[in-house]
Design an enzyme around this catalytic site. Structure first.
Site, mmCIF file in Angstrom:
data_model
loop_
_atom_site.group_PDB
_atom_site.id
_atom_site.type_symbol
_atom_site.label_atom_id
_atom_site.label_comp_id
_atom_site.label_asym_id
_atom_site.label_seq_id
_atom_site.Cartn_x
_atom_site.Cartn_y
_atom_site.Cartn_z
ATOM 1 N N GLN A 105 0.823 -1.207 0.000
ATOM 2 C CA GLN A 105 0.000 0.000 0.000
ATOM 3 C C GLN A 105 0.861 1.262 0.000
ATOM 4 O OE1 GLN A 105 -3.588 0.528 0.098
ATOM 5 N NE2 GLN A 105 -3.563 -1.573 -0.613
ATOM 6 N N ASP A 122 -0.232 -4.464 9.792
ATOM 7 C CA ASP A 122 -1.097 -4.283 10.961
ATOM 8 C C ASP A 122 -0.432 -4.795 12.242
ATOM 9 O OD1 ASP A 122 -3.464 -3.144 9.645
ATOM 10 O OD2 ASP A 122 -3.490 -5.059 8.590
ATOM 11 N N HIS A 124 -6.779 0.307 7.185
ATOM 12 C CA HIS A 124 -7.544 -0.833 7.706
ATOM 13 C C HIS A 124 -7.733 -0.546 9.198
ATOM 14 C CE1 HIS A 124 -9.018 -4.776 8.578
ATOM 15 N NE2 HIS A 124 -7.892 -5.254 9.067
ATOM 16 N N GLU A 163 -8.598 -27.527 -13.912
ATOM 17 C CA GLU A 163 -10.029 -27.491 -13.638
ATOM 18 C C GLU A 163 -10.369 -26.646 -12.400
ATOM 19 O OE1 GLU A 163 -12.117 -28.973 -15.813
ATOM 20 O OE2 GLU A 163 -13.747 -28.058 -14.683
#
Ligand code: NAD
Ligand code: MG
Length: 349
Positions: A29, A84, A109, A228
């Site tokens: 960030q 954090d 956040h 898949e």
């Protein structure tokens, strides 16, 4: 209720006139905030530890770098973009003692405010701009003239300018090009933790592994199972991203669509009850307590869980297949480092 969205024209960019913004940390960030704000004409100082590896990177990008303490002393707005888990220590030692009166302390956040790890004095402003996307996209989408949507919140408004400055920050970041909406630290933190645990990181990876293991244990080829269950997921999600579940169902065959309706709910049976338990643990603070205790105990359980999943068969099969698809720009993750596969020797595979 329809949430009010804020776009460029709803925001007064002059709220940042004459303001200096300290960006603390230059990771995922941090680099995006620092560079987007800088290019939006905001005065930015990056705050980094004396020996930080990121110093050269930030300086090379044309940004001013100081120690965290010096950056905070010079700033009207301080955005904390260290992990954090590191924020409390950095805040207590280097940020709080150096905050200027009237400063706006910002987060991307809400964890450390919601769970009271950080307790700012009532005399400063506290705000949040939480981009809803990873940092490298925040940067590249801005450079391409777009923006990543974001949430914003004001927890404390001692100066009377917290809201205007927080919104102006969101605009300088490019977020109001896509739309931002108002939230609280409580709502953002709880929904963010829920999303990453129940669906985006935890739920999806558990579904991928379960589907891959089901096929391999039934005797099908692991390479086929990888295509898949992991490779094709992106193609399906891209359809949802553009046109919701309706567009995905429009694009797939009628057989796939019918199977979706009759078998999806069988797979998801009990999922909502489990999700409610996960949410309850987040709301009560019991997840946060467990995670903080884990870190304080040295993180042995975290490292064990990481190691277990890192060596899952789908990761080994997938790495080999992706190495043959250089157009994907594949990345290899080893011992905490992510490296473009093109830089690796594929060892004659
Ligand atoms: P990161 O791990 O990418 O970056 C951490 C930066 O902080 C690095 O420059 C690192 O060197 C520096 N740092 C680490 N410890 C430090 C310390 N003790 N002192 C000073 N600097 C230190 O972190 P991130 O993912 O960018 O997260 C930053 C914040 O943004 C967090 O609050 C996170 O929840 C939030 N956020 C992240 C994302 C994302 O995409 N990664 C998305 C939305 C919000
Ligand atoms: Mg998130």
């Amino acid at each position: 209720m329809t949430a009010r969205m804020y776009y460029d024209n709803d925001v007064d960019a002059t709220a940042l006139d004459g303001q200096t913004v300290a960006i603390i940390g230059y990771g995922s960030q941090g680099h995006a905030h620092a560079l987007n704000l800088h290019e939006s004409g905001v005065k930015v100082i990056v705050g980094l530890a004396e020996g930080s590896k990121s110093r050269a990177l930030a300086q090379g990008a044309g940004l001013e770098v100081r120690t965290v303490a010096e950056a905070v002393k010079a700033a009207d707005i301080v955005m904390i973009l260290v992990p954090d888990t590191a924020q409390k220590a950095v805040y207590d030692a280097e940020i709080e003692p150096n905050l200027r009166p009237g400063a706006l302390l910002m987060f991307a956040h809400g964890f450390n405010i919601r769970f009271a790890r950080i307790r700012p004095p009532s005399t400063i402003d506290v705000g949040m701009v939480a981009p809803k996307g990873p940092g490298h996209l925040l940067r590249s989408v801005y450079q391409a003239g777009g923006g990543v949507p974001a949430l914003f919140a004001v927890e404390q408004d001692a100066s009377g300018t917290a809201r205007a400055r927080t919104l102006a920050y969101a605009r300088a970041l490019g977020a109001t090009r896509a739309g931002v909406l108002e939230t609280t630290f409580k709502e953002e933190t709880e929904t963010d933790l829920f999303g990453e645990q129940a669906l985006l990181c935890g739920g999806v990876s558990a579904l991928i592994k379960a589907a891959f293991e089901t096929l391999v244990e039934a005797g099908y080829q692991p390479e086929l199972a990888y295509f898949e269950t992991m490779h094709e997921l992106k193609l399906i999600v891209d359809l949802m991203y553009r046109g919701g579940l309706n567009f995905m169902r429009f694009s797939v065959s009628d057989t796939a669509e019918y199977g979706d309706y009759v078998s999806g709910p069988r797979v998801a049976e009990g999922v909502k009850a489990a999700m409610k338990d996960v949410l309850a643990d987040i709301q009560s603070g019991s997840f946060a307590d467990r995670w903080i205790a884990e870190q304080e105990a040295g993180g042995a359980e975290f490292r064990r869980l990481r190691e277990r999943d890192r060596n899952h068969q789908i990761e080994q099969v997938g790495a080999d297949l992706r190495a043959q698809m250089q157009f994907l720009n594949p990345v290899v993750v080893r011992a905490g480092e992510a490296q473009a596969a093109a830089e690796q020797s594929t060892g004659g595979r």
